[in-house]
Design a protein around this motif. Sequence first.
Motif, short mmCIF file in Angstrom:
data_model
loop_
_atom_site.label_atom_id
_atom_site.label_comp_id
_atom_site.label_asym_id
_atom_site.label_seq_id
_atom_site.Cartn_x
_atom_site.Cartn_y
_atom_site.Cartn_z
N SER A 160 5.62 -4.61 12.62
CA SER A 160 6.70 -4.40 11.66
C SER A 160 7.74 -5.49 11.77
CB SER A 160 7.36 -3.03 11.88
OG SER A 160 8.17 -3.06 13.05
N VAL A 161 8.60 -5.54 10.75
CA VAL A 161 9.79 -6.37 10.77
C VAL A 161 10.90 -5.58 10.09
CG1 VAL A 161 9.23 -7.56 8.60
CG2 VAL A 161 10.76 -8.64 10.25
N LEU A 162 12.11 -5.68 10.61
CA LEU A 162 13.27 -4.99 10.07
C LEU A 162 14.10 -5.95 9.21
CD1 LEU A 162 14.38 -3.04 13.28
CD2 LEU A 162 12.73 -2.36 11.52
N THR A 188 0.83 -1.21 0.00
CA THR A 188 0.00 0.00 0.00
C THR A 188 0.86 1.26 0.00
OG1 THR A 188 -0.14 -0.10 2.41
CG2 THR A 188 -1.90 -1.15 1.16
N ARG A 189 2.06 1.16 0.56
CA ARG A 189 3.06 2.23 0.49
C ARG A 189 4.40 1.60 0.21
NH1 ARG A 189 4.43 3.99 4.99
NH2 ARG A 189 3.17 2.71 6.40
N PHE A 190 5.19 2.28 -0.62
CA PHE A 190 6.54 1.80 -0.95
C PHE A 190 7.41 3.03 -1.16
CE2 PHE A 190 9.90 -0.38 -3.25
CZ PHE A 190 9.93 -1.62 -2.62
N ASP A 191 8.19 3.36 -0.14
CA ASP A 191 8.97 4.61 -0.13
C ASP A 191 10.46 4.26 -0.12
OD1 ASP A 191 10.15 7.05 0.28
OD2 ASP A 191 8.90 7.62 1.98
N THR A 192 11.08 4.28 -1.29
CA THR A 192 12.48 3.89 -1.36
C THR A 192 13.39 4.94 -0.71
OG1 THR A 192 12.62 4.90 -3.57
CG2 THR A 192 12.13 2.54 -3.45
N ALA A 193 12.96 6.19 -0.67
CA ALA A 193 13.79 7.23 -0.07
C ALA A 193 14.00 6.97 1.43
CB ALA A 193 13.18 8.60 -0.30
N SER A 194 12.93 6.58 2.12
CA SER A 194 13.03 6.31 3.55
C SER A 194 13.37 4.86 3.85
CB SER A 194 11.69 6.67 4.24
OG SER A 194 10.67 5.76 3.82
N GLY A 195 13.21 3.98 2.87
CA GLY A 195 13.44 2.56 3.10
C GLY A 195 12.30 1.88 3.84
N ASN A 196 11.12 2.52 3.85
CA ASN A 196 9.95 1.99 4.57
C ASN A 196 8.85 1.62 3.57
OD1 ASN A 196 11.24 2.59 7.00
ND2 ASN A 196 10.31 4.63 7.08
N CYS A 197 8.15 0.52 3.85
CA CYS A 197 7.00 0.16 3.04
C CYS A 197 5.96 -0.51 3.93
CB CYS A 197 7.39 -0.76 1.88
SG CYS A 197 8.16 -2.31 2.36
N GLU A 198 4.75 -0.59 3.41
CA GLU A 198 3.65 -1.22 4.15
C GLU A 198 3.04 -2.30 3.28
OE1 GLU A 198 -0.88 -0.27 5.75
OE2 GLU A 198 0.43 1.39 5.16
N ILE A 199 2.81 -3.47 3.87
CA ILE A 199 2.23 -4.60 3.15
C ILE A 199 0.82 -4.86 3.68
CG2 ILE A 199 3.14 -6.32 4.74
CD1 ILE A 199 3.65 -8.15 2.38
N GLY A 200 -0.04 -5.36 2.81
CA GLY A 200 -1.39 -5.74 3.20
C GLY A 200 -1.82 -6.99 2.46
N GLY A 226 5.88 -13.47 11.94
CA GLY A 226 6.98 -13.12 12.82
C GLY A 226 7.16 -11.63 13.03
N LEU A 227 6.15 -10.83 12.69
CA LEU A 227 6.25 -9.39 12.88
C LEU A 227 6.10 -9.03 14.35
CD1 LEU A 227 5.84 -9.65 9.81
CD2 LEU A 227 4.45 -7.58 9.89
N VAL A 267 9.47 -3.16 6.92
CA VAL A 267 8.15 -3.48 6.37
C VAL A 267 7.14 -3.36 7.50
CG1 VAL A 267 6.70 -5.25 5.35
CG2 VAL A 267 9.06 -4.99 4.58
N GLU A 268 6.08 -2.59 7.25
CA GLU A 268 5.04 -2.38 8.25
C GLU A 268 3.76 -3.11 7.88
OE1 GLU A 268 4.51 1.83 8.61
OE2 GLU A 268 6.45 2.15 9.59
N TRP A 269 2.94 -3.32 8.91
CA TRP A 269 1.63 -3.98 8.76
C TRP A 269 0.67 -3.20 9.65
CZ3 TRP A 269 0.83 -9.07 6.47
CH2 TRP A 269 -0.41 -9.65 6.73
N TRP A 270 -0.25 -2.46 9.05
CA TRP A 270 -1.23 -1.67 9.79
C TRP A 270 -2.53 -2.45 9.81
CZ3 TRP A 270 -1.12 4.24 10.13
CH2 TRP A 270 0.21 4.71 10.17
N VAL A 271 -3.14 -2.56 11.01
CA VAL A 271 -4.32 -3.41 11.13
C VAL A 271 -5.23 -2.86 12.21
CG1 VAL A 271 -2.98 -4.93 12.67
CG2 VAL A 271 -5.09 -5.77 11.66
N SER A 272 -6.54 -2.92 11.95
CA SER A 272 -7.51 -2.56 12.98
C SER A 272 -7.37 -3.48 14.17
CB SER A 272 -8.93 -2.64 12.40
OG SER A 272 -9.89 -2.58 13.44
N SER A 273 -7.50 -2.94 15.36
CA SER A 273 -7.32 -3.74 16.57
C SER A 273 -8.40 -4.80 16.75
CB SER A 273 -7.30 -2.83 17.80
OG SER A 273 -8.52 -2.12 17.92
#
Length: 319
Positions: A172-174, A84-96, A148-149, A129-135
């Motif tokens: 997340s996982v690094l 859903t997000r892939f930001d190569t400048a920051s090295g952060n992305c979000e998977i769904g 394993g996040l 890599v991040e994983w955003w989820v409703s509680s």
Amino acid sequence: MFILPLRENAQLRPLEPAHAQEFLDHIDRARPNVDPWIPWATFSTDLASATATLQRYADRQATDTGRIYGIWQDGTLVGGVMFTRFDTASGNCEIGCWAEEAGQGLGLVNQACRALIDWAFGERGMSRVEWWVSSVNTRSIEAARRLGLTREGVLRRHTEYRGERRDIEIWSVLSDEWPPASCSTAPTDKDELDRLMSAFLGAFDNTNGSSPEVDVIRQVFIPQGMIISNTGTGPVVHDLDAFIEPRAKMLTDGTLTEFSEWEVSERTEIFESIAHRTSEYRKSGFHDGERFEGAGRKTTQFVRTPVGWRMAALTWEDE
């Protein structure tokens, strides 16, 4: 167009605007499971809007800011994964991820997510890599846990859905925490046992209006399987039918609502073609309209069969 085999008769490949009708048909089947959690599912209600959803991801891929992939099982689109997000400048992305009922409980989403995380770290040099989820999305939380996040925290009342403010958990996982691709793409015996336990616990979930899938229990057990309660006056032994039928009734007649159950810890030992697992679990819901929470322990025996691992017996006690 690449095709990545996941297992026999299952593939991961890009979802493109040309798939819009197939995508719409799939989302219509998946809507009860997907609509509360993924915003574009709410808006992909006809061919034009489904095409627009896939076109937005095609545009993101062109700018290297997002991607979307479908999971096909026996030639039918049954789920998918996405950045859903892939930001190569920051090295952060979000998977769904998402799946319709036919794509659940098979380990396909887990494999597809692992393939995307492998690629993000191994090929693109991402850091996180991040994983955003409703509680309250217990299935997605369990999927993050199986990958394993690490749960980092909660954004309180972050997101509005149909007039209700919901908490969002961030997992997340690094890159230095993630195993090499050669170690993570093929499902292990432990992966299969994790999948069986997750499918068993998820079979009772009726949160947010979802339908319980108690017949899944027959799929994860051998036909002669036993389920034993050791809470109260002593052991009560059930065959599969005796266990399933009263629970199916309670979960659908209004007796037990907003119910979910999940592992909080486990230890699994595998000996060639047999395995043993001890678990601690928690559960919550409403019984006859009254909120309750509980906890307990389970022991589960597994056997390897010609069609894969299956449960043979499960014993539980509530605290």
